[in-house]
Design a protein around this motif. Structure first.
Motif, PDB file in Angstrom:
ATOM      1  N   MET A 147       0.008   5.024  -1.151  1.00 25.80           N
ATOM      2  CA  MET A 147      -0.861   5.539  -0.086  1.00 25.80           C
ATOM      3  C   MET A 147      -0.034   6.291   0.956  1.00 25.80           C
ATOM      4  SD  MET A 147      -3.500   2.484   0.835  1.00 25.80           S
ATOM      5  CE  MET A 147      -4.702   1.836  -0.310  1.00 25.80           C
ATOM      6  N   GLU A 204      -3.033   5.750   5.848  1.00 26.51           N
ATOM      7  CA  GLU A 204      -3.959   5.023   4.976  1.00 26.51           C
ATOM      8  C   GLU A 204      -3.417   3.622   4.683  1.00 26.51           C
ATOM      9  OE1 GLU A 204      -6.149   5.774   0.643  1.00 26.51           O
ATOM     10  OE2 GLU A 204      -4.342   6.881   1.165  1.00 26.51           O
ATOM     11  N   ALA A 212       0.821  -1.210   0.000  1.00 30.83           N
ATOM     12  CA  ALA A 212       0.000   0.000   0.000  1.00 30.83           C
ATOM     13  C   ALA A 212       0.862   1.269   0.000  1.00 30.83           C
ATOM     14  CB  ALA A 212      -0.934  -0.011   1.205  1.00 30.83           C
TER      15      ALA A 212
END
Lengths: 386, 114
Positions: A235, A239, A229
């Protein structure tokens, strides 16, 4: 994603389970459906080589396998408690280092060697080794460290300190002030909770609810999800940590792999911590009472506390309900359930290992029935948010 | 020193010690599938037989459990003996996987030679 991590045999007695994973293999499979062209750099003994290759092929993972003399086997009593951890091979038995570079790299600590990595974005999980990232020549433009709370205290020079928020923040600050320093630190508690440290106060990440709790390898999954991520999807750290928390909830429910992409994990429910002042009741002979006392210790290890623990049920009880966790031994029959419910009400969680789930649910229709000990502890200490 | 495989470790396959006879292909063991597909596991009953077959995707191949309708339920992976099992299938041995546990999150099977 480029991954450096071990392939080890893992055995568990309850539930009976034996698999060829290790951090590297598990992380590679975890991201195999998320990250095109995953490559795993690892050591593997000859006896496991063909099985490892077959598994990697099953998920489209490229293996860069270096032979090793060490067949490392980890044994667990249940998915919470290790019963055997192999010794780290001596310095003169350490294998030649692995070297790799890439855009996004996930590096785990090894027992039998080390990986020198050079990456734009690197996520490093030292795996209890306390080896500093740069010590073996590794470099990163952006570095995140995945640490347990104990590891954070150790890396921050506060290894003897208790796990208070102030001590963890101080340890993180010490790590950030050491040069070269990581850009962020992600810490994990022992039940799926996370905190992100950038410097300053940490940002807590809520955990997500799961129906059961299979804990072997959960840190590997966390690291893999976060690396994907943060490193590959771009991200922001908080997050990305939230996606990692969702991935943990997905994985611990029956050890599900590979992981799912973020949109498919959007409907999970948060869980809240219920770990303080838990009321435990053990009914049965020695083994049940012994397990209740062990449970009390584990709750403390996991950051919770107990209000009381009763193991002296003999048809009379001084405990007042409601009970958070009821453990019943093999000597008891279903008829005892009526008496328990009459005296202490409906327990939140019931663990009765010698009885099938359907029978236990029939005896305690309003309670959550745990099929295994880690799930019993998890549900006693966590509840889904409404 | 510790850290090496205890004697006997190599014979164990998954959750039950495998039985290896004759041509080395008469194996029988229990294992949870990896990558269980909820749409395919839905509706499976305990005792139902799945086909064990090789699935190829370009240069990648895997050993999968398949319903009678051809849907892939999950993959046999990450255990000792996998490579031998694949080799046996390639040389003509046939296996079925009997469903022991089937839920939205899990499919456990017993693999036997068919």
């Amino acid at each position: 994603m480029i991954i450096a991590g071990g392939i080890y045999l893992e055995r568990c007695q309850y539930p009976k389970w034996e698999r060829l994973f290790g951090s590297g293999m598990r992380a590679a499979i975890a991201v195999s459906g998320l990250s095109e062209g995953t490559v795993l750099h690892t050591y593997v003994p000859n006896v496991w080589k063909s099985d490892a290759e077959a598994t990697l092929s099953s998920f489209g993972i490229v293996g860069r396998l270096m032979p090793t003399r060490h067949e490392l086997i980890f044994e667990y009593l249940d998915t919470l408690q290790k019963s055997f951890v192999p010794d780290v091979p001596d310095d003169n038995e350490q294998e030649k280092r692995l070297t790799l570079d890439g855009d996004v790299v996930l590096r785990f600590g090894f027992m039998e060697g080390t990986a020198e990595v050079n990456g734009r974005t690197v996520v490093y999980d030292p795996q209890n080794s306390y080896a500093k990232f740069h010590a073996n020549g590794s470099t990163a433009d952006r570095l995140a460290m995945i640490l347990s709370e104990e590891e954070l205290l150790g890396f921050g020079g506060l290894g003897d300190a208790s796990r208070t928020n102030d001590n963890l923040a101080a340890a993180a600050q010490n790590v950030f002030e050491s040069k070269p320093a990581p850009q962020l630190i992600l810490t994990k508690d022992r039940l799926g909770g996370l905190q992100v440290f950038f410097g300053g106060s940490p940002t807590p990440i809520k955990s997500y609810a799961s129906e059961s709790y299979f804990r072997i390898g959960v840190g590997d999954v966390l690291a893999a999800a976060f690396a994907h991520a943060w490193g590959e999807l771009g991200m922001e750290p908080v997050e990305a940590a939230d996606f990692a928390a969702r991935s943990i909830a997905y994985f611990v429910e029956d050890a599900r792999l590979p992981l799912l992409p973020p949109p498919q994990l959007s409907d999970l429910r948060h869980s809240r911590k219920d770990g303080d002042h838990l009321r435990l009741l053990g009914v049965g002979r020695f083994e049940a009472k012994s397990l209740v006392m062990q449970t009390e210790i584990l709750i403390s290890d996991f950051g919770g506390s107990t209000a009381f623990t009763y193991i002296d049920w003999e048809g009379e009880i001084r405990a007042e309900g409601p009970i958070d966790l009821l453990i019943i031994g093999s000597s008891e029959g279903p008829t005892i359930s009526g008496e328990i419910r009459k005296r202490v009400g409906e327990p939140k969680v019931v663990f009765w290992p010698e009885r099938d789930r359907r029978t236990v649910q029939w005896c305690f229709p309003a309670s959550r029935i745990a099929g295994d000990f880690p799930s019993a502890l998890y549900h006693a200490m966590r509840s889904p948010s409404s | 020193m510790g850290g090496y495989a205890p004697k006997g470790a190599r014979q164990a396959a998954t959750s039950r010690r495998s039985v290896v006879l004759e041509d080395g292909c008469d194996v029988r063991f229990n294992v949870d599938l990896v990558g269980v597909r909820p749409d395919q596991v839905k509706g499976l009953e305990t005792g139902e037989a799945l086909l064990v077959q090789i699935s190829e995707n370009g240069k990648w191949r895997s050993l999968v459990c398949v319903t009678n309708g051809g849907g892939i339920v999950g993959t046999l992976a990450a255990f000792q003996g996998l490579a031998r099992l694949i080799a046996c299938v390639e040389t003509g041995a046939r296996y079925i996987a009997i469903v022991e546990v089937a839920s939205a999150t899990r499919c456990s099977v017993e693999v036997i030679r068919g």
